[in-house]
Design a protein around this motif. Structure first.
Motif, PDB file in Angstrom:
ATOM      1  N   ALA A 166      56.800 160.486  96.293  1.00 51.54           N
ATOM      2  CA  ALA A 166      56.173 161.933  96.048  1.00 51.54           C
ATOM      3  C   ALA A 166      55.195 161.509  94.831  1.00 51.54           C
ATOM      4  O   ALA A 166      54.139 162.407  94.765  1.00 51.54           O
ATOM      5  N   GLU A 167      55.440 160.448  94.005  1.00 49.60           N
ATOM      6  CA  GLU A 167      54.459 160.006  93.077  1.00 49.60           C
ATOM      7  C   GLU A 167      53.465 158.866  93.421  1.00 49.60           C
ATOM      8  O   GLU A 167      52.364 158.907  93.409  1.00 49.60           O
ATOM      9  N   LEU A 168      54.259 157.777  94.147  1.00 43.14           N
ATOM     10  CA  LEU A 168      53.459 156.791  94.741  1.00 43.14           C
ATOM     11  C   LEU A 168      52.340 156.849  95.770  1.00 43.14           C
ATOM     12  O   LEU A 168      51.198 156.380  95.703  1.00 43.14           O
ATOM     13  N   PHE A 169      52.937 157.967  96.610  1.00 43.27           N
ATOM     14  CA  PHE A 169      51.718 158.629  97.741  1.00 43.27           C
ATOM     15  C   PHE A 169      51.570 159.903  97.366  1.00 43.27           C
ATOM     16  O   PHE A 169      51.381 160.663  98.506  1.00 43.27           O
ATOM     17  N   PHE A 170      51.283 160.372  96.202  1.00 43.73           N
ATOM     18  CA  PHE A 170      51.007 161.536  95.766  1.00 43.73           C
ATOM     19  C   PHE A 170      49.791 162.357  96.661  1.00 43.73           C
ATOM     20  O   PHE A 170      49.973 163.754  97.043  1.00 43.73           O
TER      21      PHE A 170
ATOM     22  N   TRP B 144      49.174 151.595  99.074  1.00 47.32           N
ATOM     23  CA  TRP B 144      50.161 150.598  99.273  1.00 47.32           C
ATOM     24  C   TRP B 144      50.086 149.423  98.382  1.00 47.32           C
ATOM     25  O   TRP B 144      50.912 148.661  98.024  1.00 47.32           O
ATOM     26  N   ASP B 145      48.599 149.224  97.811  1.00 46.21           N
ATOM     27  CA  ASP B 145      48.683 148.062  96.649  1.00 46.21           C
ATOM     28  C   ASP B 145      49.385 148.751  95.507  1.00 46.21           C
ATOM     29  O   ASP B 145      50.128 147.796  94.719  1.00 46.21           O
ATOM     30  N   ASN B 146      49.210 150.131  95.090  1.00 41.87           N
ATOM     31  CA  ASN B 146      49.886 150.480  93.967  1.00 41.87           C
ATOM     32  C   ASN B 146      51.477 150.623  94.065  1.00 41.87           C
ATOM     33  O   ASN B 146      52.097 150.076  93.158  1.00 41.87           O
ATOM     34  N   GLU B 147      51.813 150.761  95.512  1.00 36.18           N
ATOM     35  CA  GLU B 147      53.238 150.436  95.704  1.00 36.18           C
ATOM     36  C   GLU B 147      53.730 149.210  95.478  1.00 36.18           C
ATOM     37  O   GLU B 147      54.854 148.865  94.814  1.00 36.18           O
ATOM     38  N   SER B 148      52.949 148.235  96.009  1.00 33.50           N
ATOM     39  CA  SER B 148      53.163 146.725  95.877  1.00 33.50           C
ATOM     40  C   SER B 148      53.252 146.476  94.201  1.00 33.50           C
ATOM     41  O   SER B 148      54.356 145.518  93.875  1.00 33.50           O
ATOM     42  N   GLN B 149      52.385 146.790  93.550  1.00 31.40           N
ATOM     43  CA  GLN B 149      52.648 146.539  92.021  1.00 31.40           C
ATOM     44  C   GLN B 149      53.748 147.083  91.206  1.00 31.40           C
ATOM     45  O   GLN B 149      54.244 146.554  90.651  1.00 31.40           O
ATOM     46  N   CYS B 150      54.020 148.283  91.772  1.00 31.99           N
ATOM     47  CA  CYS B 150      55.263 148.939  90.895  1.00 31.99           C
ATOM     48  C   CYS B 150      56.663 148.317  91.596  1.00 31.99           C
ATOM     49  O   CYS B 150      57.316 148.081  90.642  1.00 31.99           O
ATOM     50  N   ARG B 151      56.473 147.865  92.870  1.00 36.20           N
ATOM     51  CA  ARG B 151      57.693 147.086  93.292  1.00 36.20           C
ATOM     52  C   ARG B 151      57.765 145.821  92.506  1.00 36.20           C
ATOM     53  O   ARG B 151      59.018 145.423  92.173  1.00 36.20           O
ATOM     54  N   ALA B 152      56.703 145.195  92.236  1.00 36.53           N
ATOM     55  CA  ALA B 152      56.794 143.982  91.677  1.00 36.53           C
ATOM     56  C   ALA B 152      57.160 144.100  90.165  1.00 36.53           C
ATOM     57  O   ALA B 152      58.192 143.377  89.486  1.00 36.53           O
ATOM     58  N   PHE B 153      56.870 145.106  89.519  1.00 32.15           N
ATOM     59  CA  PHE B 153      56.982 145.601  88.063  1.00 32.15           C
ATOM     60  C   PHE B 153      58.504 145.826  88.019  1.00 32.15           C
ATOM     61  O   PHE B 153      59.253 145.532  87.162  1.00 32.15           O
TER      62      PHE B 153
END
Length: 299
Positions: free
Chosen positions: A12-16, A281-290
């Motif tokens: 809901a936030e990562l793909f707002f 999807w780049d933001n999702e990737s960064q959050c996943r790595a974090f």
């Protein structure tokens, strides 16, 4: 014995920017599931029955945990479960109860909500009584669905969101008492709101531990004089407080606390809101790595 956490994707936030397009939300969920890392995901309420059915089947087949938030739906109609206006509160409760049934169609295991605005110290206890009544009534509907619990996220009291349910100690006292009438009530812990309430993160976790059903790693700027002060679901790292070290500290602290044993594993997700200008999807990737770094560092 250390607690175990499973990684969740806060869709809901990562793909707002996609949140109002349920077909797009389903496509995101399909890709998240196919990726094989996350074991749960969070969305708003889904209205289209065929999409809800697809989400439920995906979750069941892949043993994924589904969390859904009523917040977006209630705000859309200016509803408030803690309102001092009894008519507005009644309308809000009825709408929330309807949404429980929609959430169940998605196979939701955690139905999530917030309290509404704080009326100020003079009428706060009155508002909390009204909100407690709302939760008891919503909880009666939740109880119709085995495996579903209800979680309240305390927000910041004075910095930005100015919500009725906020500081951890006060919340835990109130919620513990309420659980006699609302036994499947839990607390969704969010680092940004705890920090904006000027609480110590580790102490807040210790106080809330017996009620915690999930963790959000959320960032915020804490200097009242700085631009961006408040809860804007910003990216992790400076100028906010949520660095890699802070995230690892949160996870390491929670790992050894007496979290609710009946829940087994607890979900943990990064909360970061994207815009239409972002590469989602780049933001999702960064959050996943974090999230991966935080979990690894806490071992």
């Amino acid at each position: 014995m250390s607690n175990q956490f499973y990684p969740g994707a806060h869709i809901a936030e990562l793909f707002f920017p996609l949140s109002n397009n349920e077909n797009s939300v389903l496509q995101v969920i399909q890709k998240i599931v196919a990726g094989g890392y996350y074991r749960g995901f969070e969305t708003g309420i889904i209205h289209q029955p065929e999409i809800a059915k697809s989400i439920r089947e995906l979750a069941e087949q892949n043993k994924m945990h589904v969390t859904q938030w009523l917040t977006f739906e209630l705000l859309k109609d200016n509803l408030n479960l803690g309102s001092l206006d009894k008519m507005l509160r009644e309308t809000s409760i009825k709408r929330a109860c309807e949404l429980v049934h929609l959430a169940a169609e998605c196979g939701t295991s955690k139905l999530s909500l917030v309290s509404g605005s704080d009326p100020g110290a003079a009428r706060r206890e009155e508002a909390k009584e009204g909100f407690a009544e709302a939760l008891i009534r919503i909880g009666e509907v939740v109880n119709q669905y085995p495996g579903m619990l209800m979680q309240v996220e305390p927000l910041d009291r004075f910095a930005h969101k100015r919500q009725l349910i906020g500081p951890t100690g006060e919340t835990v006292t109130w919620m513990t008492r309420l659980r006699a009438d609302c036994p499947h009530l839990y607390l969704a812990w969010d680092s940004a709101h705890v920090a904006l309430n000027e609480e110590d993160l580790a102490e807040s976790l210790r106080l809330a531990a017996p009620l915690i059903s999930q963790l959000h790693l959320a960032n915020a700027i804490l200097d009242p004089q700085a631009q961006g002060y408040g809860d804007y679901h910003m990216k992790f790292g400076e100028p906010g407080f949520l660095t890699d070290a802070t995230a690892a500290h949160i996870v390491a602290t929670a790992k050894d606390l007496p979290l609710p044993p009946e829940l087994g594993e607890i979900s943990i997700a990064v909360e970061m809101r994207t815009t239409a200008d972002d590469d989602l999807w780049d933001n999702e990737s960064q959050c996943r790595a974090f999230l991966q770094r935080a979990l690894a560092a806490a071992q």
